[in-house]
Design a protein around this motif. Structure first.
Motif, mmCIF file in Angstrom:
data_model
loop_
_atom_site.group_PDB
_atom_site.id
_atom_site.type_symbol
_atom_site.label_atom_id
_atom_site.label_comp_id
_atom_site.label_asym_id
_atom_site.label_seq_id
_atom_site.Cartn_x
_atom_site.Cartn_y
_atom_site.Cartn_z
ATOM 1 N N THR A 160 18.084 7.572 18.048
ATOM 2 C CA THR A 160 17.104 8.467 18.663
ATOM 3 C C THR A 160 15.904 8.725 17.754
ATOM 4 O O THR A 160 15.026 9.512 18.098
ATOM 5 C CB THR A 160 17.759 9.814 19.013
ATOM 6 N N SER A 161 15.859 8.099 16.601
ATOM 7 C CA SER A 161 14.739 8.316 15.672
ATOM 8 C C SER A 161 14.332 7.001 15.035
ATOM 9 O O SER A 161 15.093 6.020 15.049
ATOM 10 C CB SER A 161 15.125 9.320 14.576
ATOM 11 N N GLY A 162 13.121 6.995 14.473
ATOM 12 C CA GLY A 162 12.649 5.793 13.795
ATOM 13 C C GLY A 162 11.277 6.020 13.199
ATOM 14 O O GLY A 162 10.604 7.014 13.479
ATOM 15 N N HIS A 163 10.867 5.096 12.349
ATOM 16 C CA HIS A 163 9.541 5.159 11.733
ATOM 17 C C HIS A 163 8.519 4.573 12.699
ATOM 18 O O HIS A 163 8.649 3.423 13.108
ATOM 19 C CB HIS A 163 9.539 4.377 10.419
ATOM 20 N N ARG A 164 7.512 5.337 13.030
ATOM 21 C CA ARG A 164 6.533 4.933 14.037
ATOM 22 C C ARG A 164 5.121 4.860 13.434
ATOM 23 O O ARG A 164 4.930 5.000 12.242
ATOM 24 C CB ARG A 164 6.554 5.928 15.210
ATOM 25 N N PHE A 165 4.173 4.590 14.313
ATOM 26 C CA PHE A 165 2.731 4.629 14.051
ATOM 27 C C PHE A 165 2.200 3.381 13.327
ATOM 28 O O PHE A 165 1.000 3.306 13.062
ATOM 29 C CB PHE A 165 2.332 5.872 13.224
ATOM 30 N N ASN A 166 3.060 2.392 12.991
ATOM 31 C CA ASN A 166 2.583 1.246 12.188
ATOM 32 C C ASN A 166 1.870 1.737 10.932
ATOM 33 O O ASN A 166 0.816 1.226 10.554
ATOM 34 C CB ASN A 166 1.662 0.344 13.014
ATOM 35 N N MET A 167 2.462 2.729 10.293
ATOM 36 C CA MET A 167 1.930 3.281 9.045
ATOM 37 C C MET A 167 2.893 2.972 7.912
ATOM 38 O O MET A 167 4.101 3.176 8.047
ATOM 39 C CB MET A 167 1.768 4.802 9.147
ATOM 40 N N PHE A 168 2.369 2.480 6.810
ATOM 41 C CA PHE A 168 3.201 2.200 5.644
ATOM 42 C C PHE A 168 2.308 1.811 4.481
ATOM 43 O O PHE A 168 1.118 1.519 4.646
ATOM 44 C CB PHE A 168 4.193 1.054 5.923
ATOM 45 N N VAL A 169 2.898 1.816 3.290
ATOM 46 C CA VAL A 169 2.301 1.203 2.103
ATOM 47 C C VAL A 169 3.386 0.311 1.523
ATOM 48 O O VAL A 169 4.533 0.748 1.377
ATOM 49 C CB VAL A 169 1.862 2.245 1.057
ATOM 50 N N MET A 170 3.047 -0.938 1.194
ATOM 51 C CA MET A 170 4.046 -1.873 0.687
ATOM 52 C C MET A 170 3.534 -2.613 -0.546
ATOM 53 O O MET A 170 2.346 -2.949 -0.618
ATOM 54 C CB MET A 170 4.398 -2.927 1.749
ATOM 55 N N ARG A 171 4.438 -2.867 -1.465
ATOM 56 C CA ARG A 171 4.124 -3.760 -2.575
ATOM 57 C C ARG A 171 3.769 -5.124 -2.002
ATOM 58 O O ARG A 171 4.311 -5.536 -0.979
ATOM 59 C CB ARG A 171 5.327 -3.853 -3.521
ATOM 60 N N ARG A 172 2.889 -5.816 -2.662
ATOM 61 C CA ARG A 172 2.302 -7.014 -2.063
ATOM 62 C C ARG A 172 3.337 -8.063 -1.656
ATOM 63 O O ARG A 172 3.236 -8.645 -0.574
ATOM 64 C CB ARG A 172 1.300 -7.638 -3.045
ATOM 65 N N ASP A 173 4.320 -8.343 -2.474
ATOM 66 C CA ASP A 173 5.289 -9.373 -2.126
ATOM 67 C C ASP A 173 6.107 -8.974 -0.897
ATOM 68 O O ASP A 173 6.450 -9.827 -0.059
ATOM 69 C CB ASP A 173 6.213 -9.685 -3.304
ATOM 70 N N ILE A 174 6.399 -7.681 -0.772
ATOM 71 C CA ILE A 174 7.132 -7.193 0.390
ATOM 72 C C ILE A 174 6.259 -7.288 1.632
ATOM 73 O O ILE A 174 6.707 -7.712 2.708
ATOM 74 C CB ILE A 174 7.612 -5.749 0.148
ATOM 75 N N LEU A 175 4.994 -6.909 1.497
ATOM 76 C CA LEU A 175 4.065 -7.000 2.624
ATOM 77 C C LEU A 175 3.919 -8.442 3.097
ATOM 78 O O LEU A 175 3.897 -8.717 4.302
ATOM 79 C CB LEU A 175 2.698 -6.450 2.235
ATOM 80 N N ASP A 176 3.814 -9.380 2.161
ATOM 81 C CA ASP A 176 3.688 -10.793 2.540
ATOM 82 C C ASP A 176 4.876 -11.244 3.379
ATOM 83 O O ASP A 176 4.713 -11.921 4.404
ATOM 84 C CB ASP A 176 3.578 -11.668 1.284
#
Length: 255
Positions: A160-176
């Motif tokens: 019934t819950s989750g992370h929304r909004f397409n908001m985040f900050v990621m370390r570059r290798d994780i983002l890739d």
């Protein structure tokens, strides 16, 4: 200090925080005139022409392909990560670069506090508000190309819950790694979903799907994260939103 950039997705001029960590980017730039002192998502390697259905993800794609940073994040012109202490003007609650850096010392990823639907799961909330066929397509894609993600997908859909909004900050290798996977799944979904028949709201289908897929990717890959509150700079019409939420649920259950 590491180079941290948070892209602020925006489609019109708006008041912005005066902090070097934030980089405003005009989304859907291929369709509208430029805004002063803003990056544009229609330069370099881009998918700006897909902004109608990908929403703020065209900014994410542009940053992934064109921006060099040790940590890269995405927020919205009206919605930001907030400092943990409440109170004061909303604009003054926007997290500073120093506060973002401090949060990243705890984990390589920052996510917004989870949103809770209470009486709906992620799955039922989506099919009541959007089109069930969208999730059917995603599940089929995962089964065919990324079967290791199916257990997390089932778990996320059942919560019934989750992370929304397409908001985040990621370390570059994780983002890739995340973007490589996400945009491949969405590109395949485009072949199976006829978004042209959707109204303007549901036409934002790939942005909506990405919101639900973030937790699937994070959990499958066992990525550590920390959370920050979210501040929305404008007034929220909670009664109107709550009424619409319940109305969708009731209408869907009618025979």
């Amino acid at each position: 200090m590491e180079n941290i950039k948070l892209l602020v997705a925006m489609h019109k001029a708006y008041c912005l925080p005066e902090d070097a960590v934030y980089a405003p980017i005009q989304v859907g730039g291929v369709h509208i005139p430029g805004m002063e002192n803003a990056l544009r998502d229609d330069t370099g390697e881009n998918i700006s022409n897909k902004n109608r259905s990908y929403c703020e993800l065209t900014a994410l794609y542009w940053g992934w392909k064109n921006l060099q940073a040790d940590y890269l994040g995405l927020v919205h012109y009206r919605r930001y990560f907030a400092r943990r202490m409440p109170g004061g003007r909303k604009f003054d609650r926007i997290a500073s670069g120093t506060e973002i850096h401090a949060a990243l010392e705890k984990a390589p990823v920052i996510l917004p506090k989870k949103r809770n639907y209470w009486i709906e799961t992620t799955y039922t909330q989506y099919i009541h508000a959007h089109h069930k066929e969208d999730l059917d397509a995603v599940q089929s894609i995962l089964a065919e190309k990324y079967a290791a993600y199916l257990p997390a997908y089932a778990a996320v859909m059942g919560r019934t819950s989750g992370h929304r909004f397409n908001m985040f900050v990621m370390r570059r290798d994780i983002l890739d790694a995340y973007c490589t996977w996400l945009f491949d799944v969405l590109a395949e979904a485009e072949k199976r979903i006829d978004a042209d028949r959707y109204d303007a709201y549901n036409g934002r289908v790939y942005g909506f799907l990405a919101e639900r897929l973030l937790d699937v990717w994070m959990e499958t890959n066992h990525i550590a994260y920390t959370e920050l509150p979210v501040v929305f700079l404008e007034n929220q019409h909670w009664l109107k939103k709550g009424t619409a939420f319940l109305s969708r649920k009731i209408r869907y259950r009618r025979p």
